[in-house]
Write a protein that holds these residues in place. Sequence first.
Motif, short mmCIF file in Angstrom:
data_model
loop_
_atom_site.label_atom_id
_atom_site.label_comp_id
_atom_site.label_asym_id
_atom_site.label_seq_id
_atom_site.Cartn_x
_atom_site.Cartn_y
_atom_site.Cartn_z
N ARG A 76 -38.26 2.71 9.86
CA ARG A 76 -38.84 3.29 8.65
C ARG A 76 -40.20 2.66 8.38
O ARG A 76 -40.36 1.44 8.43
CB ARG A 76 -37.94 3.05 7.45
N GLU A 132 -33.90 -1.35 12.59
CA GLU A 132 -32.47 -1.53 12.87
C GLU A 132 -32.23 -1.26 14.35
O GLU A 132 -32.68 -0.23 14.88
CB GLU A 132 -31.61 -0.59 12.02
N GLU A 176 -45.12 -1.27 5.05
CA GLU A 176 -43.85 -1.98 5.26
C GLU A 176 -43.06 -1.27 6.35
O GLU A 176 -42.96 -0.04 6.37
CB GLU A 176 -43.04 -2.03 3.97
N SER A 225 -37.18 -4.85 20.00
CA SER A 225 -37.70 -5.49 18.79
C SER A 225 -38.95 -6.29 19.08
O SER A 225 -39.92 -6.28 18.31
CB SER A 225 -36.63 -6.41 18.17
N THR A 267 -43.38 7.87 3.26
CA THR A 267 -42.33 7.15 3.97
C THR A 267 -41.82 8.04 5.08
O THR A 267 -41.42 9.19 4.83
CB THR A 267 -41.17 6.75 3.04
N GLU A 293 -39.31 -1.23 8.42
CA GLU A 293 -37.91 -1.67 8.49
C GLU A 293 -37.34 -1.26 9.84
O GLU A 293 -37.58 -0.15 10.32
CB GLU A 293 -37.10 -1.03 7.36
N ARG A 312 -43.23 2.69 5.50
CA ARG A 312 -43.61 3.07 4.13
C ARG A 312 -45.03 2.57 3.87
O ARG A 312 -45.36 1.43 4.20
CB ARG A 312 -42.64 2.46 3.13
N VAL A 314 -38.49 -12.13 7.02
CA VAL A 314 -39.51 -11.08 6.93
C VAL A 314 -40.81 -11.60 7.55
O VAL A 314 -41.26 -12.70 7.23
CB VAL A 314 -39.73 -10.66 5.47
N ASP A 361 -38.94 8.12 7.92
CA ASP A 361 -37.69 7.49 8.35
C ASP A 361 -37.25 8.14 9.65
O ASP A 361 -36.90 9.33 9.67
CB ASP A 361 -36.63 7.68 7.26
N HIS A 387 -39.39 -5.92 8.21
CA HIS A 387 -38.04 -6.31 7.79
C HIS A 387 -37.06 -5.99 8.92
O HIS A 387 -36.94 -4.83 9.33
CB HIS A 387 -37.62 -5.55 6.52
N THR A 388 -36.36 -7.01 9.40
CA THR A 388 -35.35 -6.84 10.43
C THR A 388 -34.07 -7.50 9.96
O THR A 388 -34.11 -8.67 9.53
CB THR A 388 -35.80 -7.47 11.76
N PRO A 389 -32.91 -6.81 10.01
CA PRO A 389 -31.66 -7.42 9.56
C PRO A 389 -31.37 -8.74 10.27
O PRO A 389 -31.48 -8.84 11.50
CB PRO A 389 -30.60 -6.37 9.92
#
Length: 619
Positions: free
Chosen positions: A55, A47, A43, A168, A144, A45, A57, A196, A146, A190-192
Motif C-alpha cells: 500500500r 506484507e 507512506e 522485502s 492511496t 505498508e 499513501r 518503521v 492498495d 511499515h513492515t509487520p
Amino acid sequence: MPIALLPPQLANQIAAGEVVERPASVLKELVENAIDAGATRIEVELEEGGVRRLRVRDNGSGIPKDELTLAVARHATSKIARLQDLEAVGTLGFRGEALASICSVARVTLTSRHRDAEEGWRLVVNGHAENVDCYPAAHPVGSTVDVEDLFFNTPARRKFLRTERTESTRVEEVLRRLALAHPEVTFALHTPGKAVRHFPAVVGDRQLERVGAICGEAFLAAAFALDGNRDGLRLHGWVAEPTFSRSQADLQYFFVNGRAVKDRVIAHAVRQAYSDVLYHGRHPAFVLFLDLPPDAVDVNVHPTKHEVRFREQRQVHDFLFGTLKRAISDMRPEHRLAAKRSVMGAPAAESDRPPAEAFSSAPSAFAPRPQGALALGSSARASGATLALYERLASAGAEPAGAFPPAAGAPAVSAPTLPPESEEGPPPLGYALAQLHGIFILAQNEDGLILVDMHAAHERITYEGLKRAREAEGVRSQRLLVPVAVAVSEGEADRAEEARPALEALGLRVDRVAPGQLLVREVPALLAEANVEQLLRDVLADLQAEGSSARVQAAEDALLSTMACHGSVRANRALTLAEMNALLRSMEHTERSGQCNHGRPTWTALSLPELDRLFLRGR
C-alpha cells in the motif's frame, strides 16, 4: 493463425511483463506517480514482501472523480500531450502503462481525493480494468493505492518471485534510491514485526543527513563532496575515497535529473576515473546527481525507465570522467582528516587531557639515526626505461614527485627541507617520530597518530612523477624494425582508416595494405615489447564501442607502475628523520597519495578520541 488484434486484457498482461517484475517495481511506479503529483509525504505498508499486500499513501494533489477510471486505462496520462513533450520529459512517469499493468496482474484498490474536491472516491480492479465503477469514500487530499495478491491470475510468473525476505530487501533498496533522489519528501516504510523505516524531509545543506541515514556514517567519514559544471551539465554529490571500496557494487547511486539509472556510458566513465586507485576487484562507493536539459537525454528507451540515452554521449562521458578524476586527485590528506574529524566529533576525555604540546621536528629518541643521507633505492635495480625516463626528466628541468632516487645510478633527487611551521599549524600528516620494523613511519599530527607504509607511499609518489614526465613529453613513438601485419575484417580495416588521426595520437601508425590487412609501422616507445597485434585489436574494439580508447595509456600506466614499484624505497631501509618528513611532505602534495599503484592504502590515522576509547579514558 490469422493476424488479429490482441484482447485488451492479454495486451495489458504482456505490458505488465515489462513494467511489473516484482513488488519492488510496483513500488517504484507508485511512488514516482506520487512524487509527480507533488507529494511531500509518502507512506508504504508491506506484507509478505509486498506479494500479499503493498500500500502506498501520499498527500499529493489527488485525482478528480471523472479521471479516476482513466487512471487505470492503458496509455492514459496527464504528463504528456504531444510529441514535443516526449522529447523533453520533465516528470518521472509519462508512459501511462504503470497502473494499467499493475491492475492486470493484481487486485488493486485506488482511493483518491483531489485538492479541490470535498470528498474522495474509490475504485476496485480485480485483474481487469474494463467497466469499473467508482464510489464515494472518506479520504484526505491525496491518493492511496492498495495492491493485493500480486500475480494471483498469472501463477507462472508468481513462481519466479523470491522469498519474503529477498523481496522485502529489494523493496527497501528501491525506497532508499527514491529517498536519496528526493530529500524534500518524507518517506516511511511499515513492515509487520519490524521497526518503521523513517526518512524525514531535509532541505539545503541538511541533505547530507539523508545520505548518512541511507549509506551509513562510515560512508560519510570517507566521502568528499564534488560539484562541477560545464556546457549545461552539472555533476554534484559525494564520492568515497578509494580506500573505502566495496566487494560489491552495492553502494553506488547515480541519478540523472532525479531518476535512478544504470547506463553503460556512466559506468564506463566512473570505472575509468577510479582505474588508477582501486584495489583489484573492488568497487567504488558514491552518491552522484547529473543534471542536464531534459531534451539532452532520452528516458523513453525502456519501459521501466532504468536506462537512458544521451544525445551527446561523448560529451557526457568526458565530463563525468574529468570531474570525477579531478575530485579523486584532490583527495589530499588534509581533506580526509577534516572529514574524519567532522564525523568523530570532539575528544572523549578533553577535560582529562593536558594541553597539546607544540609539534617538533627535532630528532626522536625512537628513530634510527644514520649519520649520512641514505640512497634509499640502492638495493633495487631499475630498468633501462626507468633510468632513461628519469634522465629525460632531469634534462627537461623537472623533478618527479618522489623525494628519493629510484635506484643506484639514477639521477638523485634531493629531499626537500622541512618547512618552518606556519601560522596555520602543523602539516596534515604531522612530523615523523619513529620508523617501525623498517616498514612503517610513525608520525604525530594535530589530531593524533599517523601510520604510513613507506614503500606504498613512495611508490605512488614515484609513479605520479613518472606520469608527469610522460605528459610533459607526450606519447613517443618507436618505429618497428619489422612492421607487424595484422589480418582483420574489412569493417575493422575501415574503422582503422577513419580513426587514423586518433591512432597516431596514441602513438600507433597503421597503414591499410589490403581490404582485410593492416600494417603496424610504429608503436608507443614504452610498449615496444608488447603484443602489437593484440594491442591494435583492443584499441579498435574500444574505438568502436566507446568512440575513444584508453588502452594505450592503461598499458603504459601498468609499465610505469612496475617501474615505480622497483624504484621505490624498500622495507628494512633505515631512514633519517629528515627523509621520513620529506616523504610525508611529498605525500601531502601528491595526487592520489592515499593509495599505492595497486590500490592499497598508504596511510591511516588514529585520532585522540579513538585512542581514548582504546584505553577507556574518560569512562
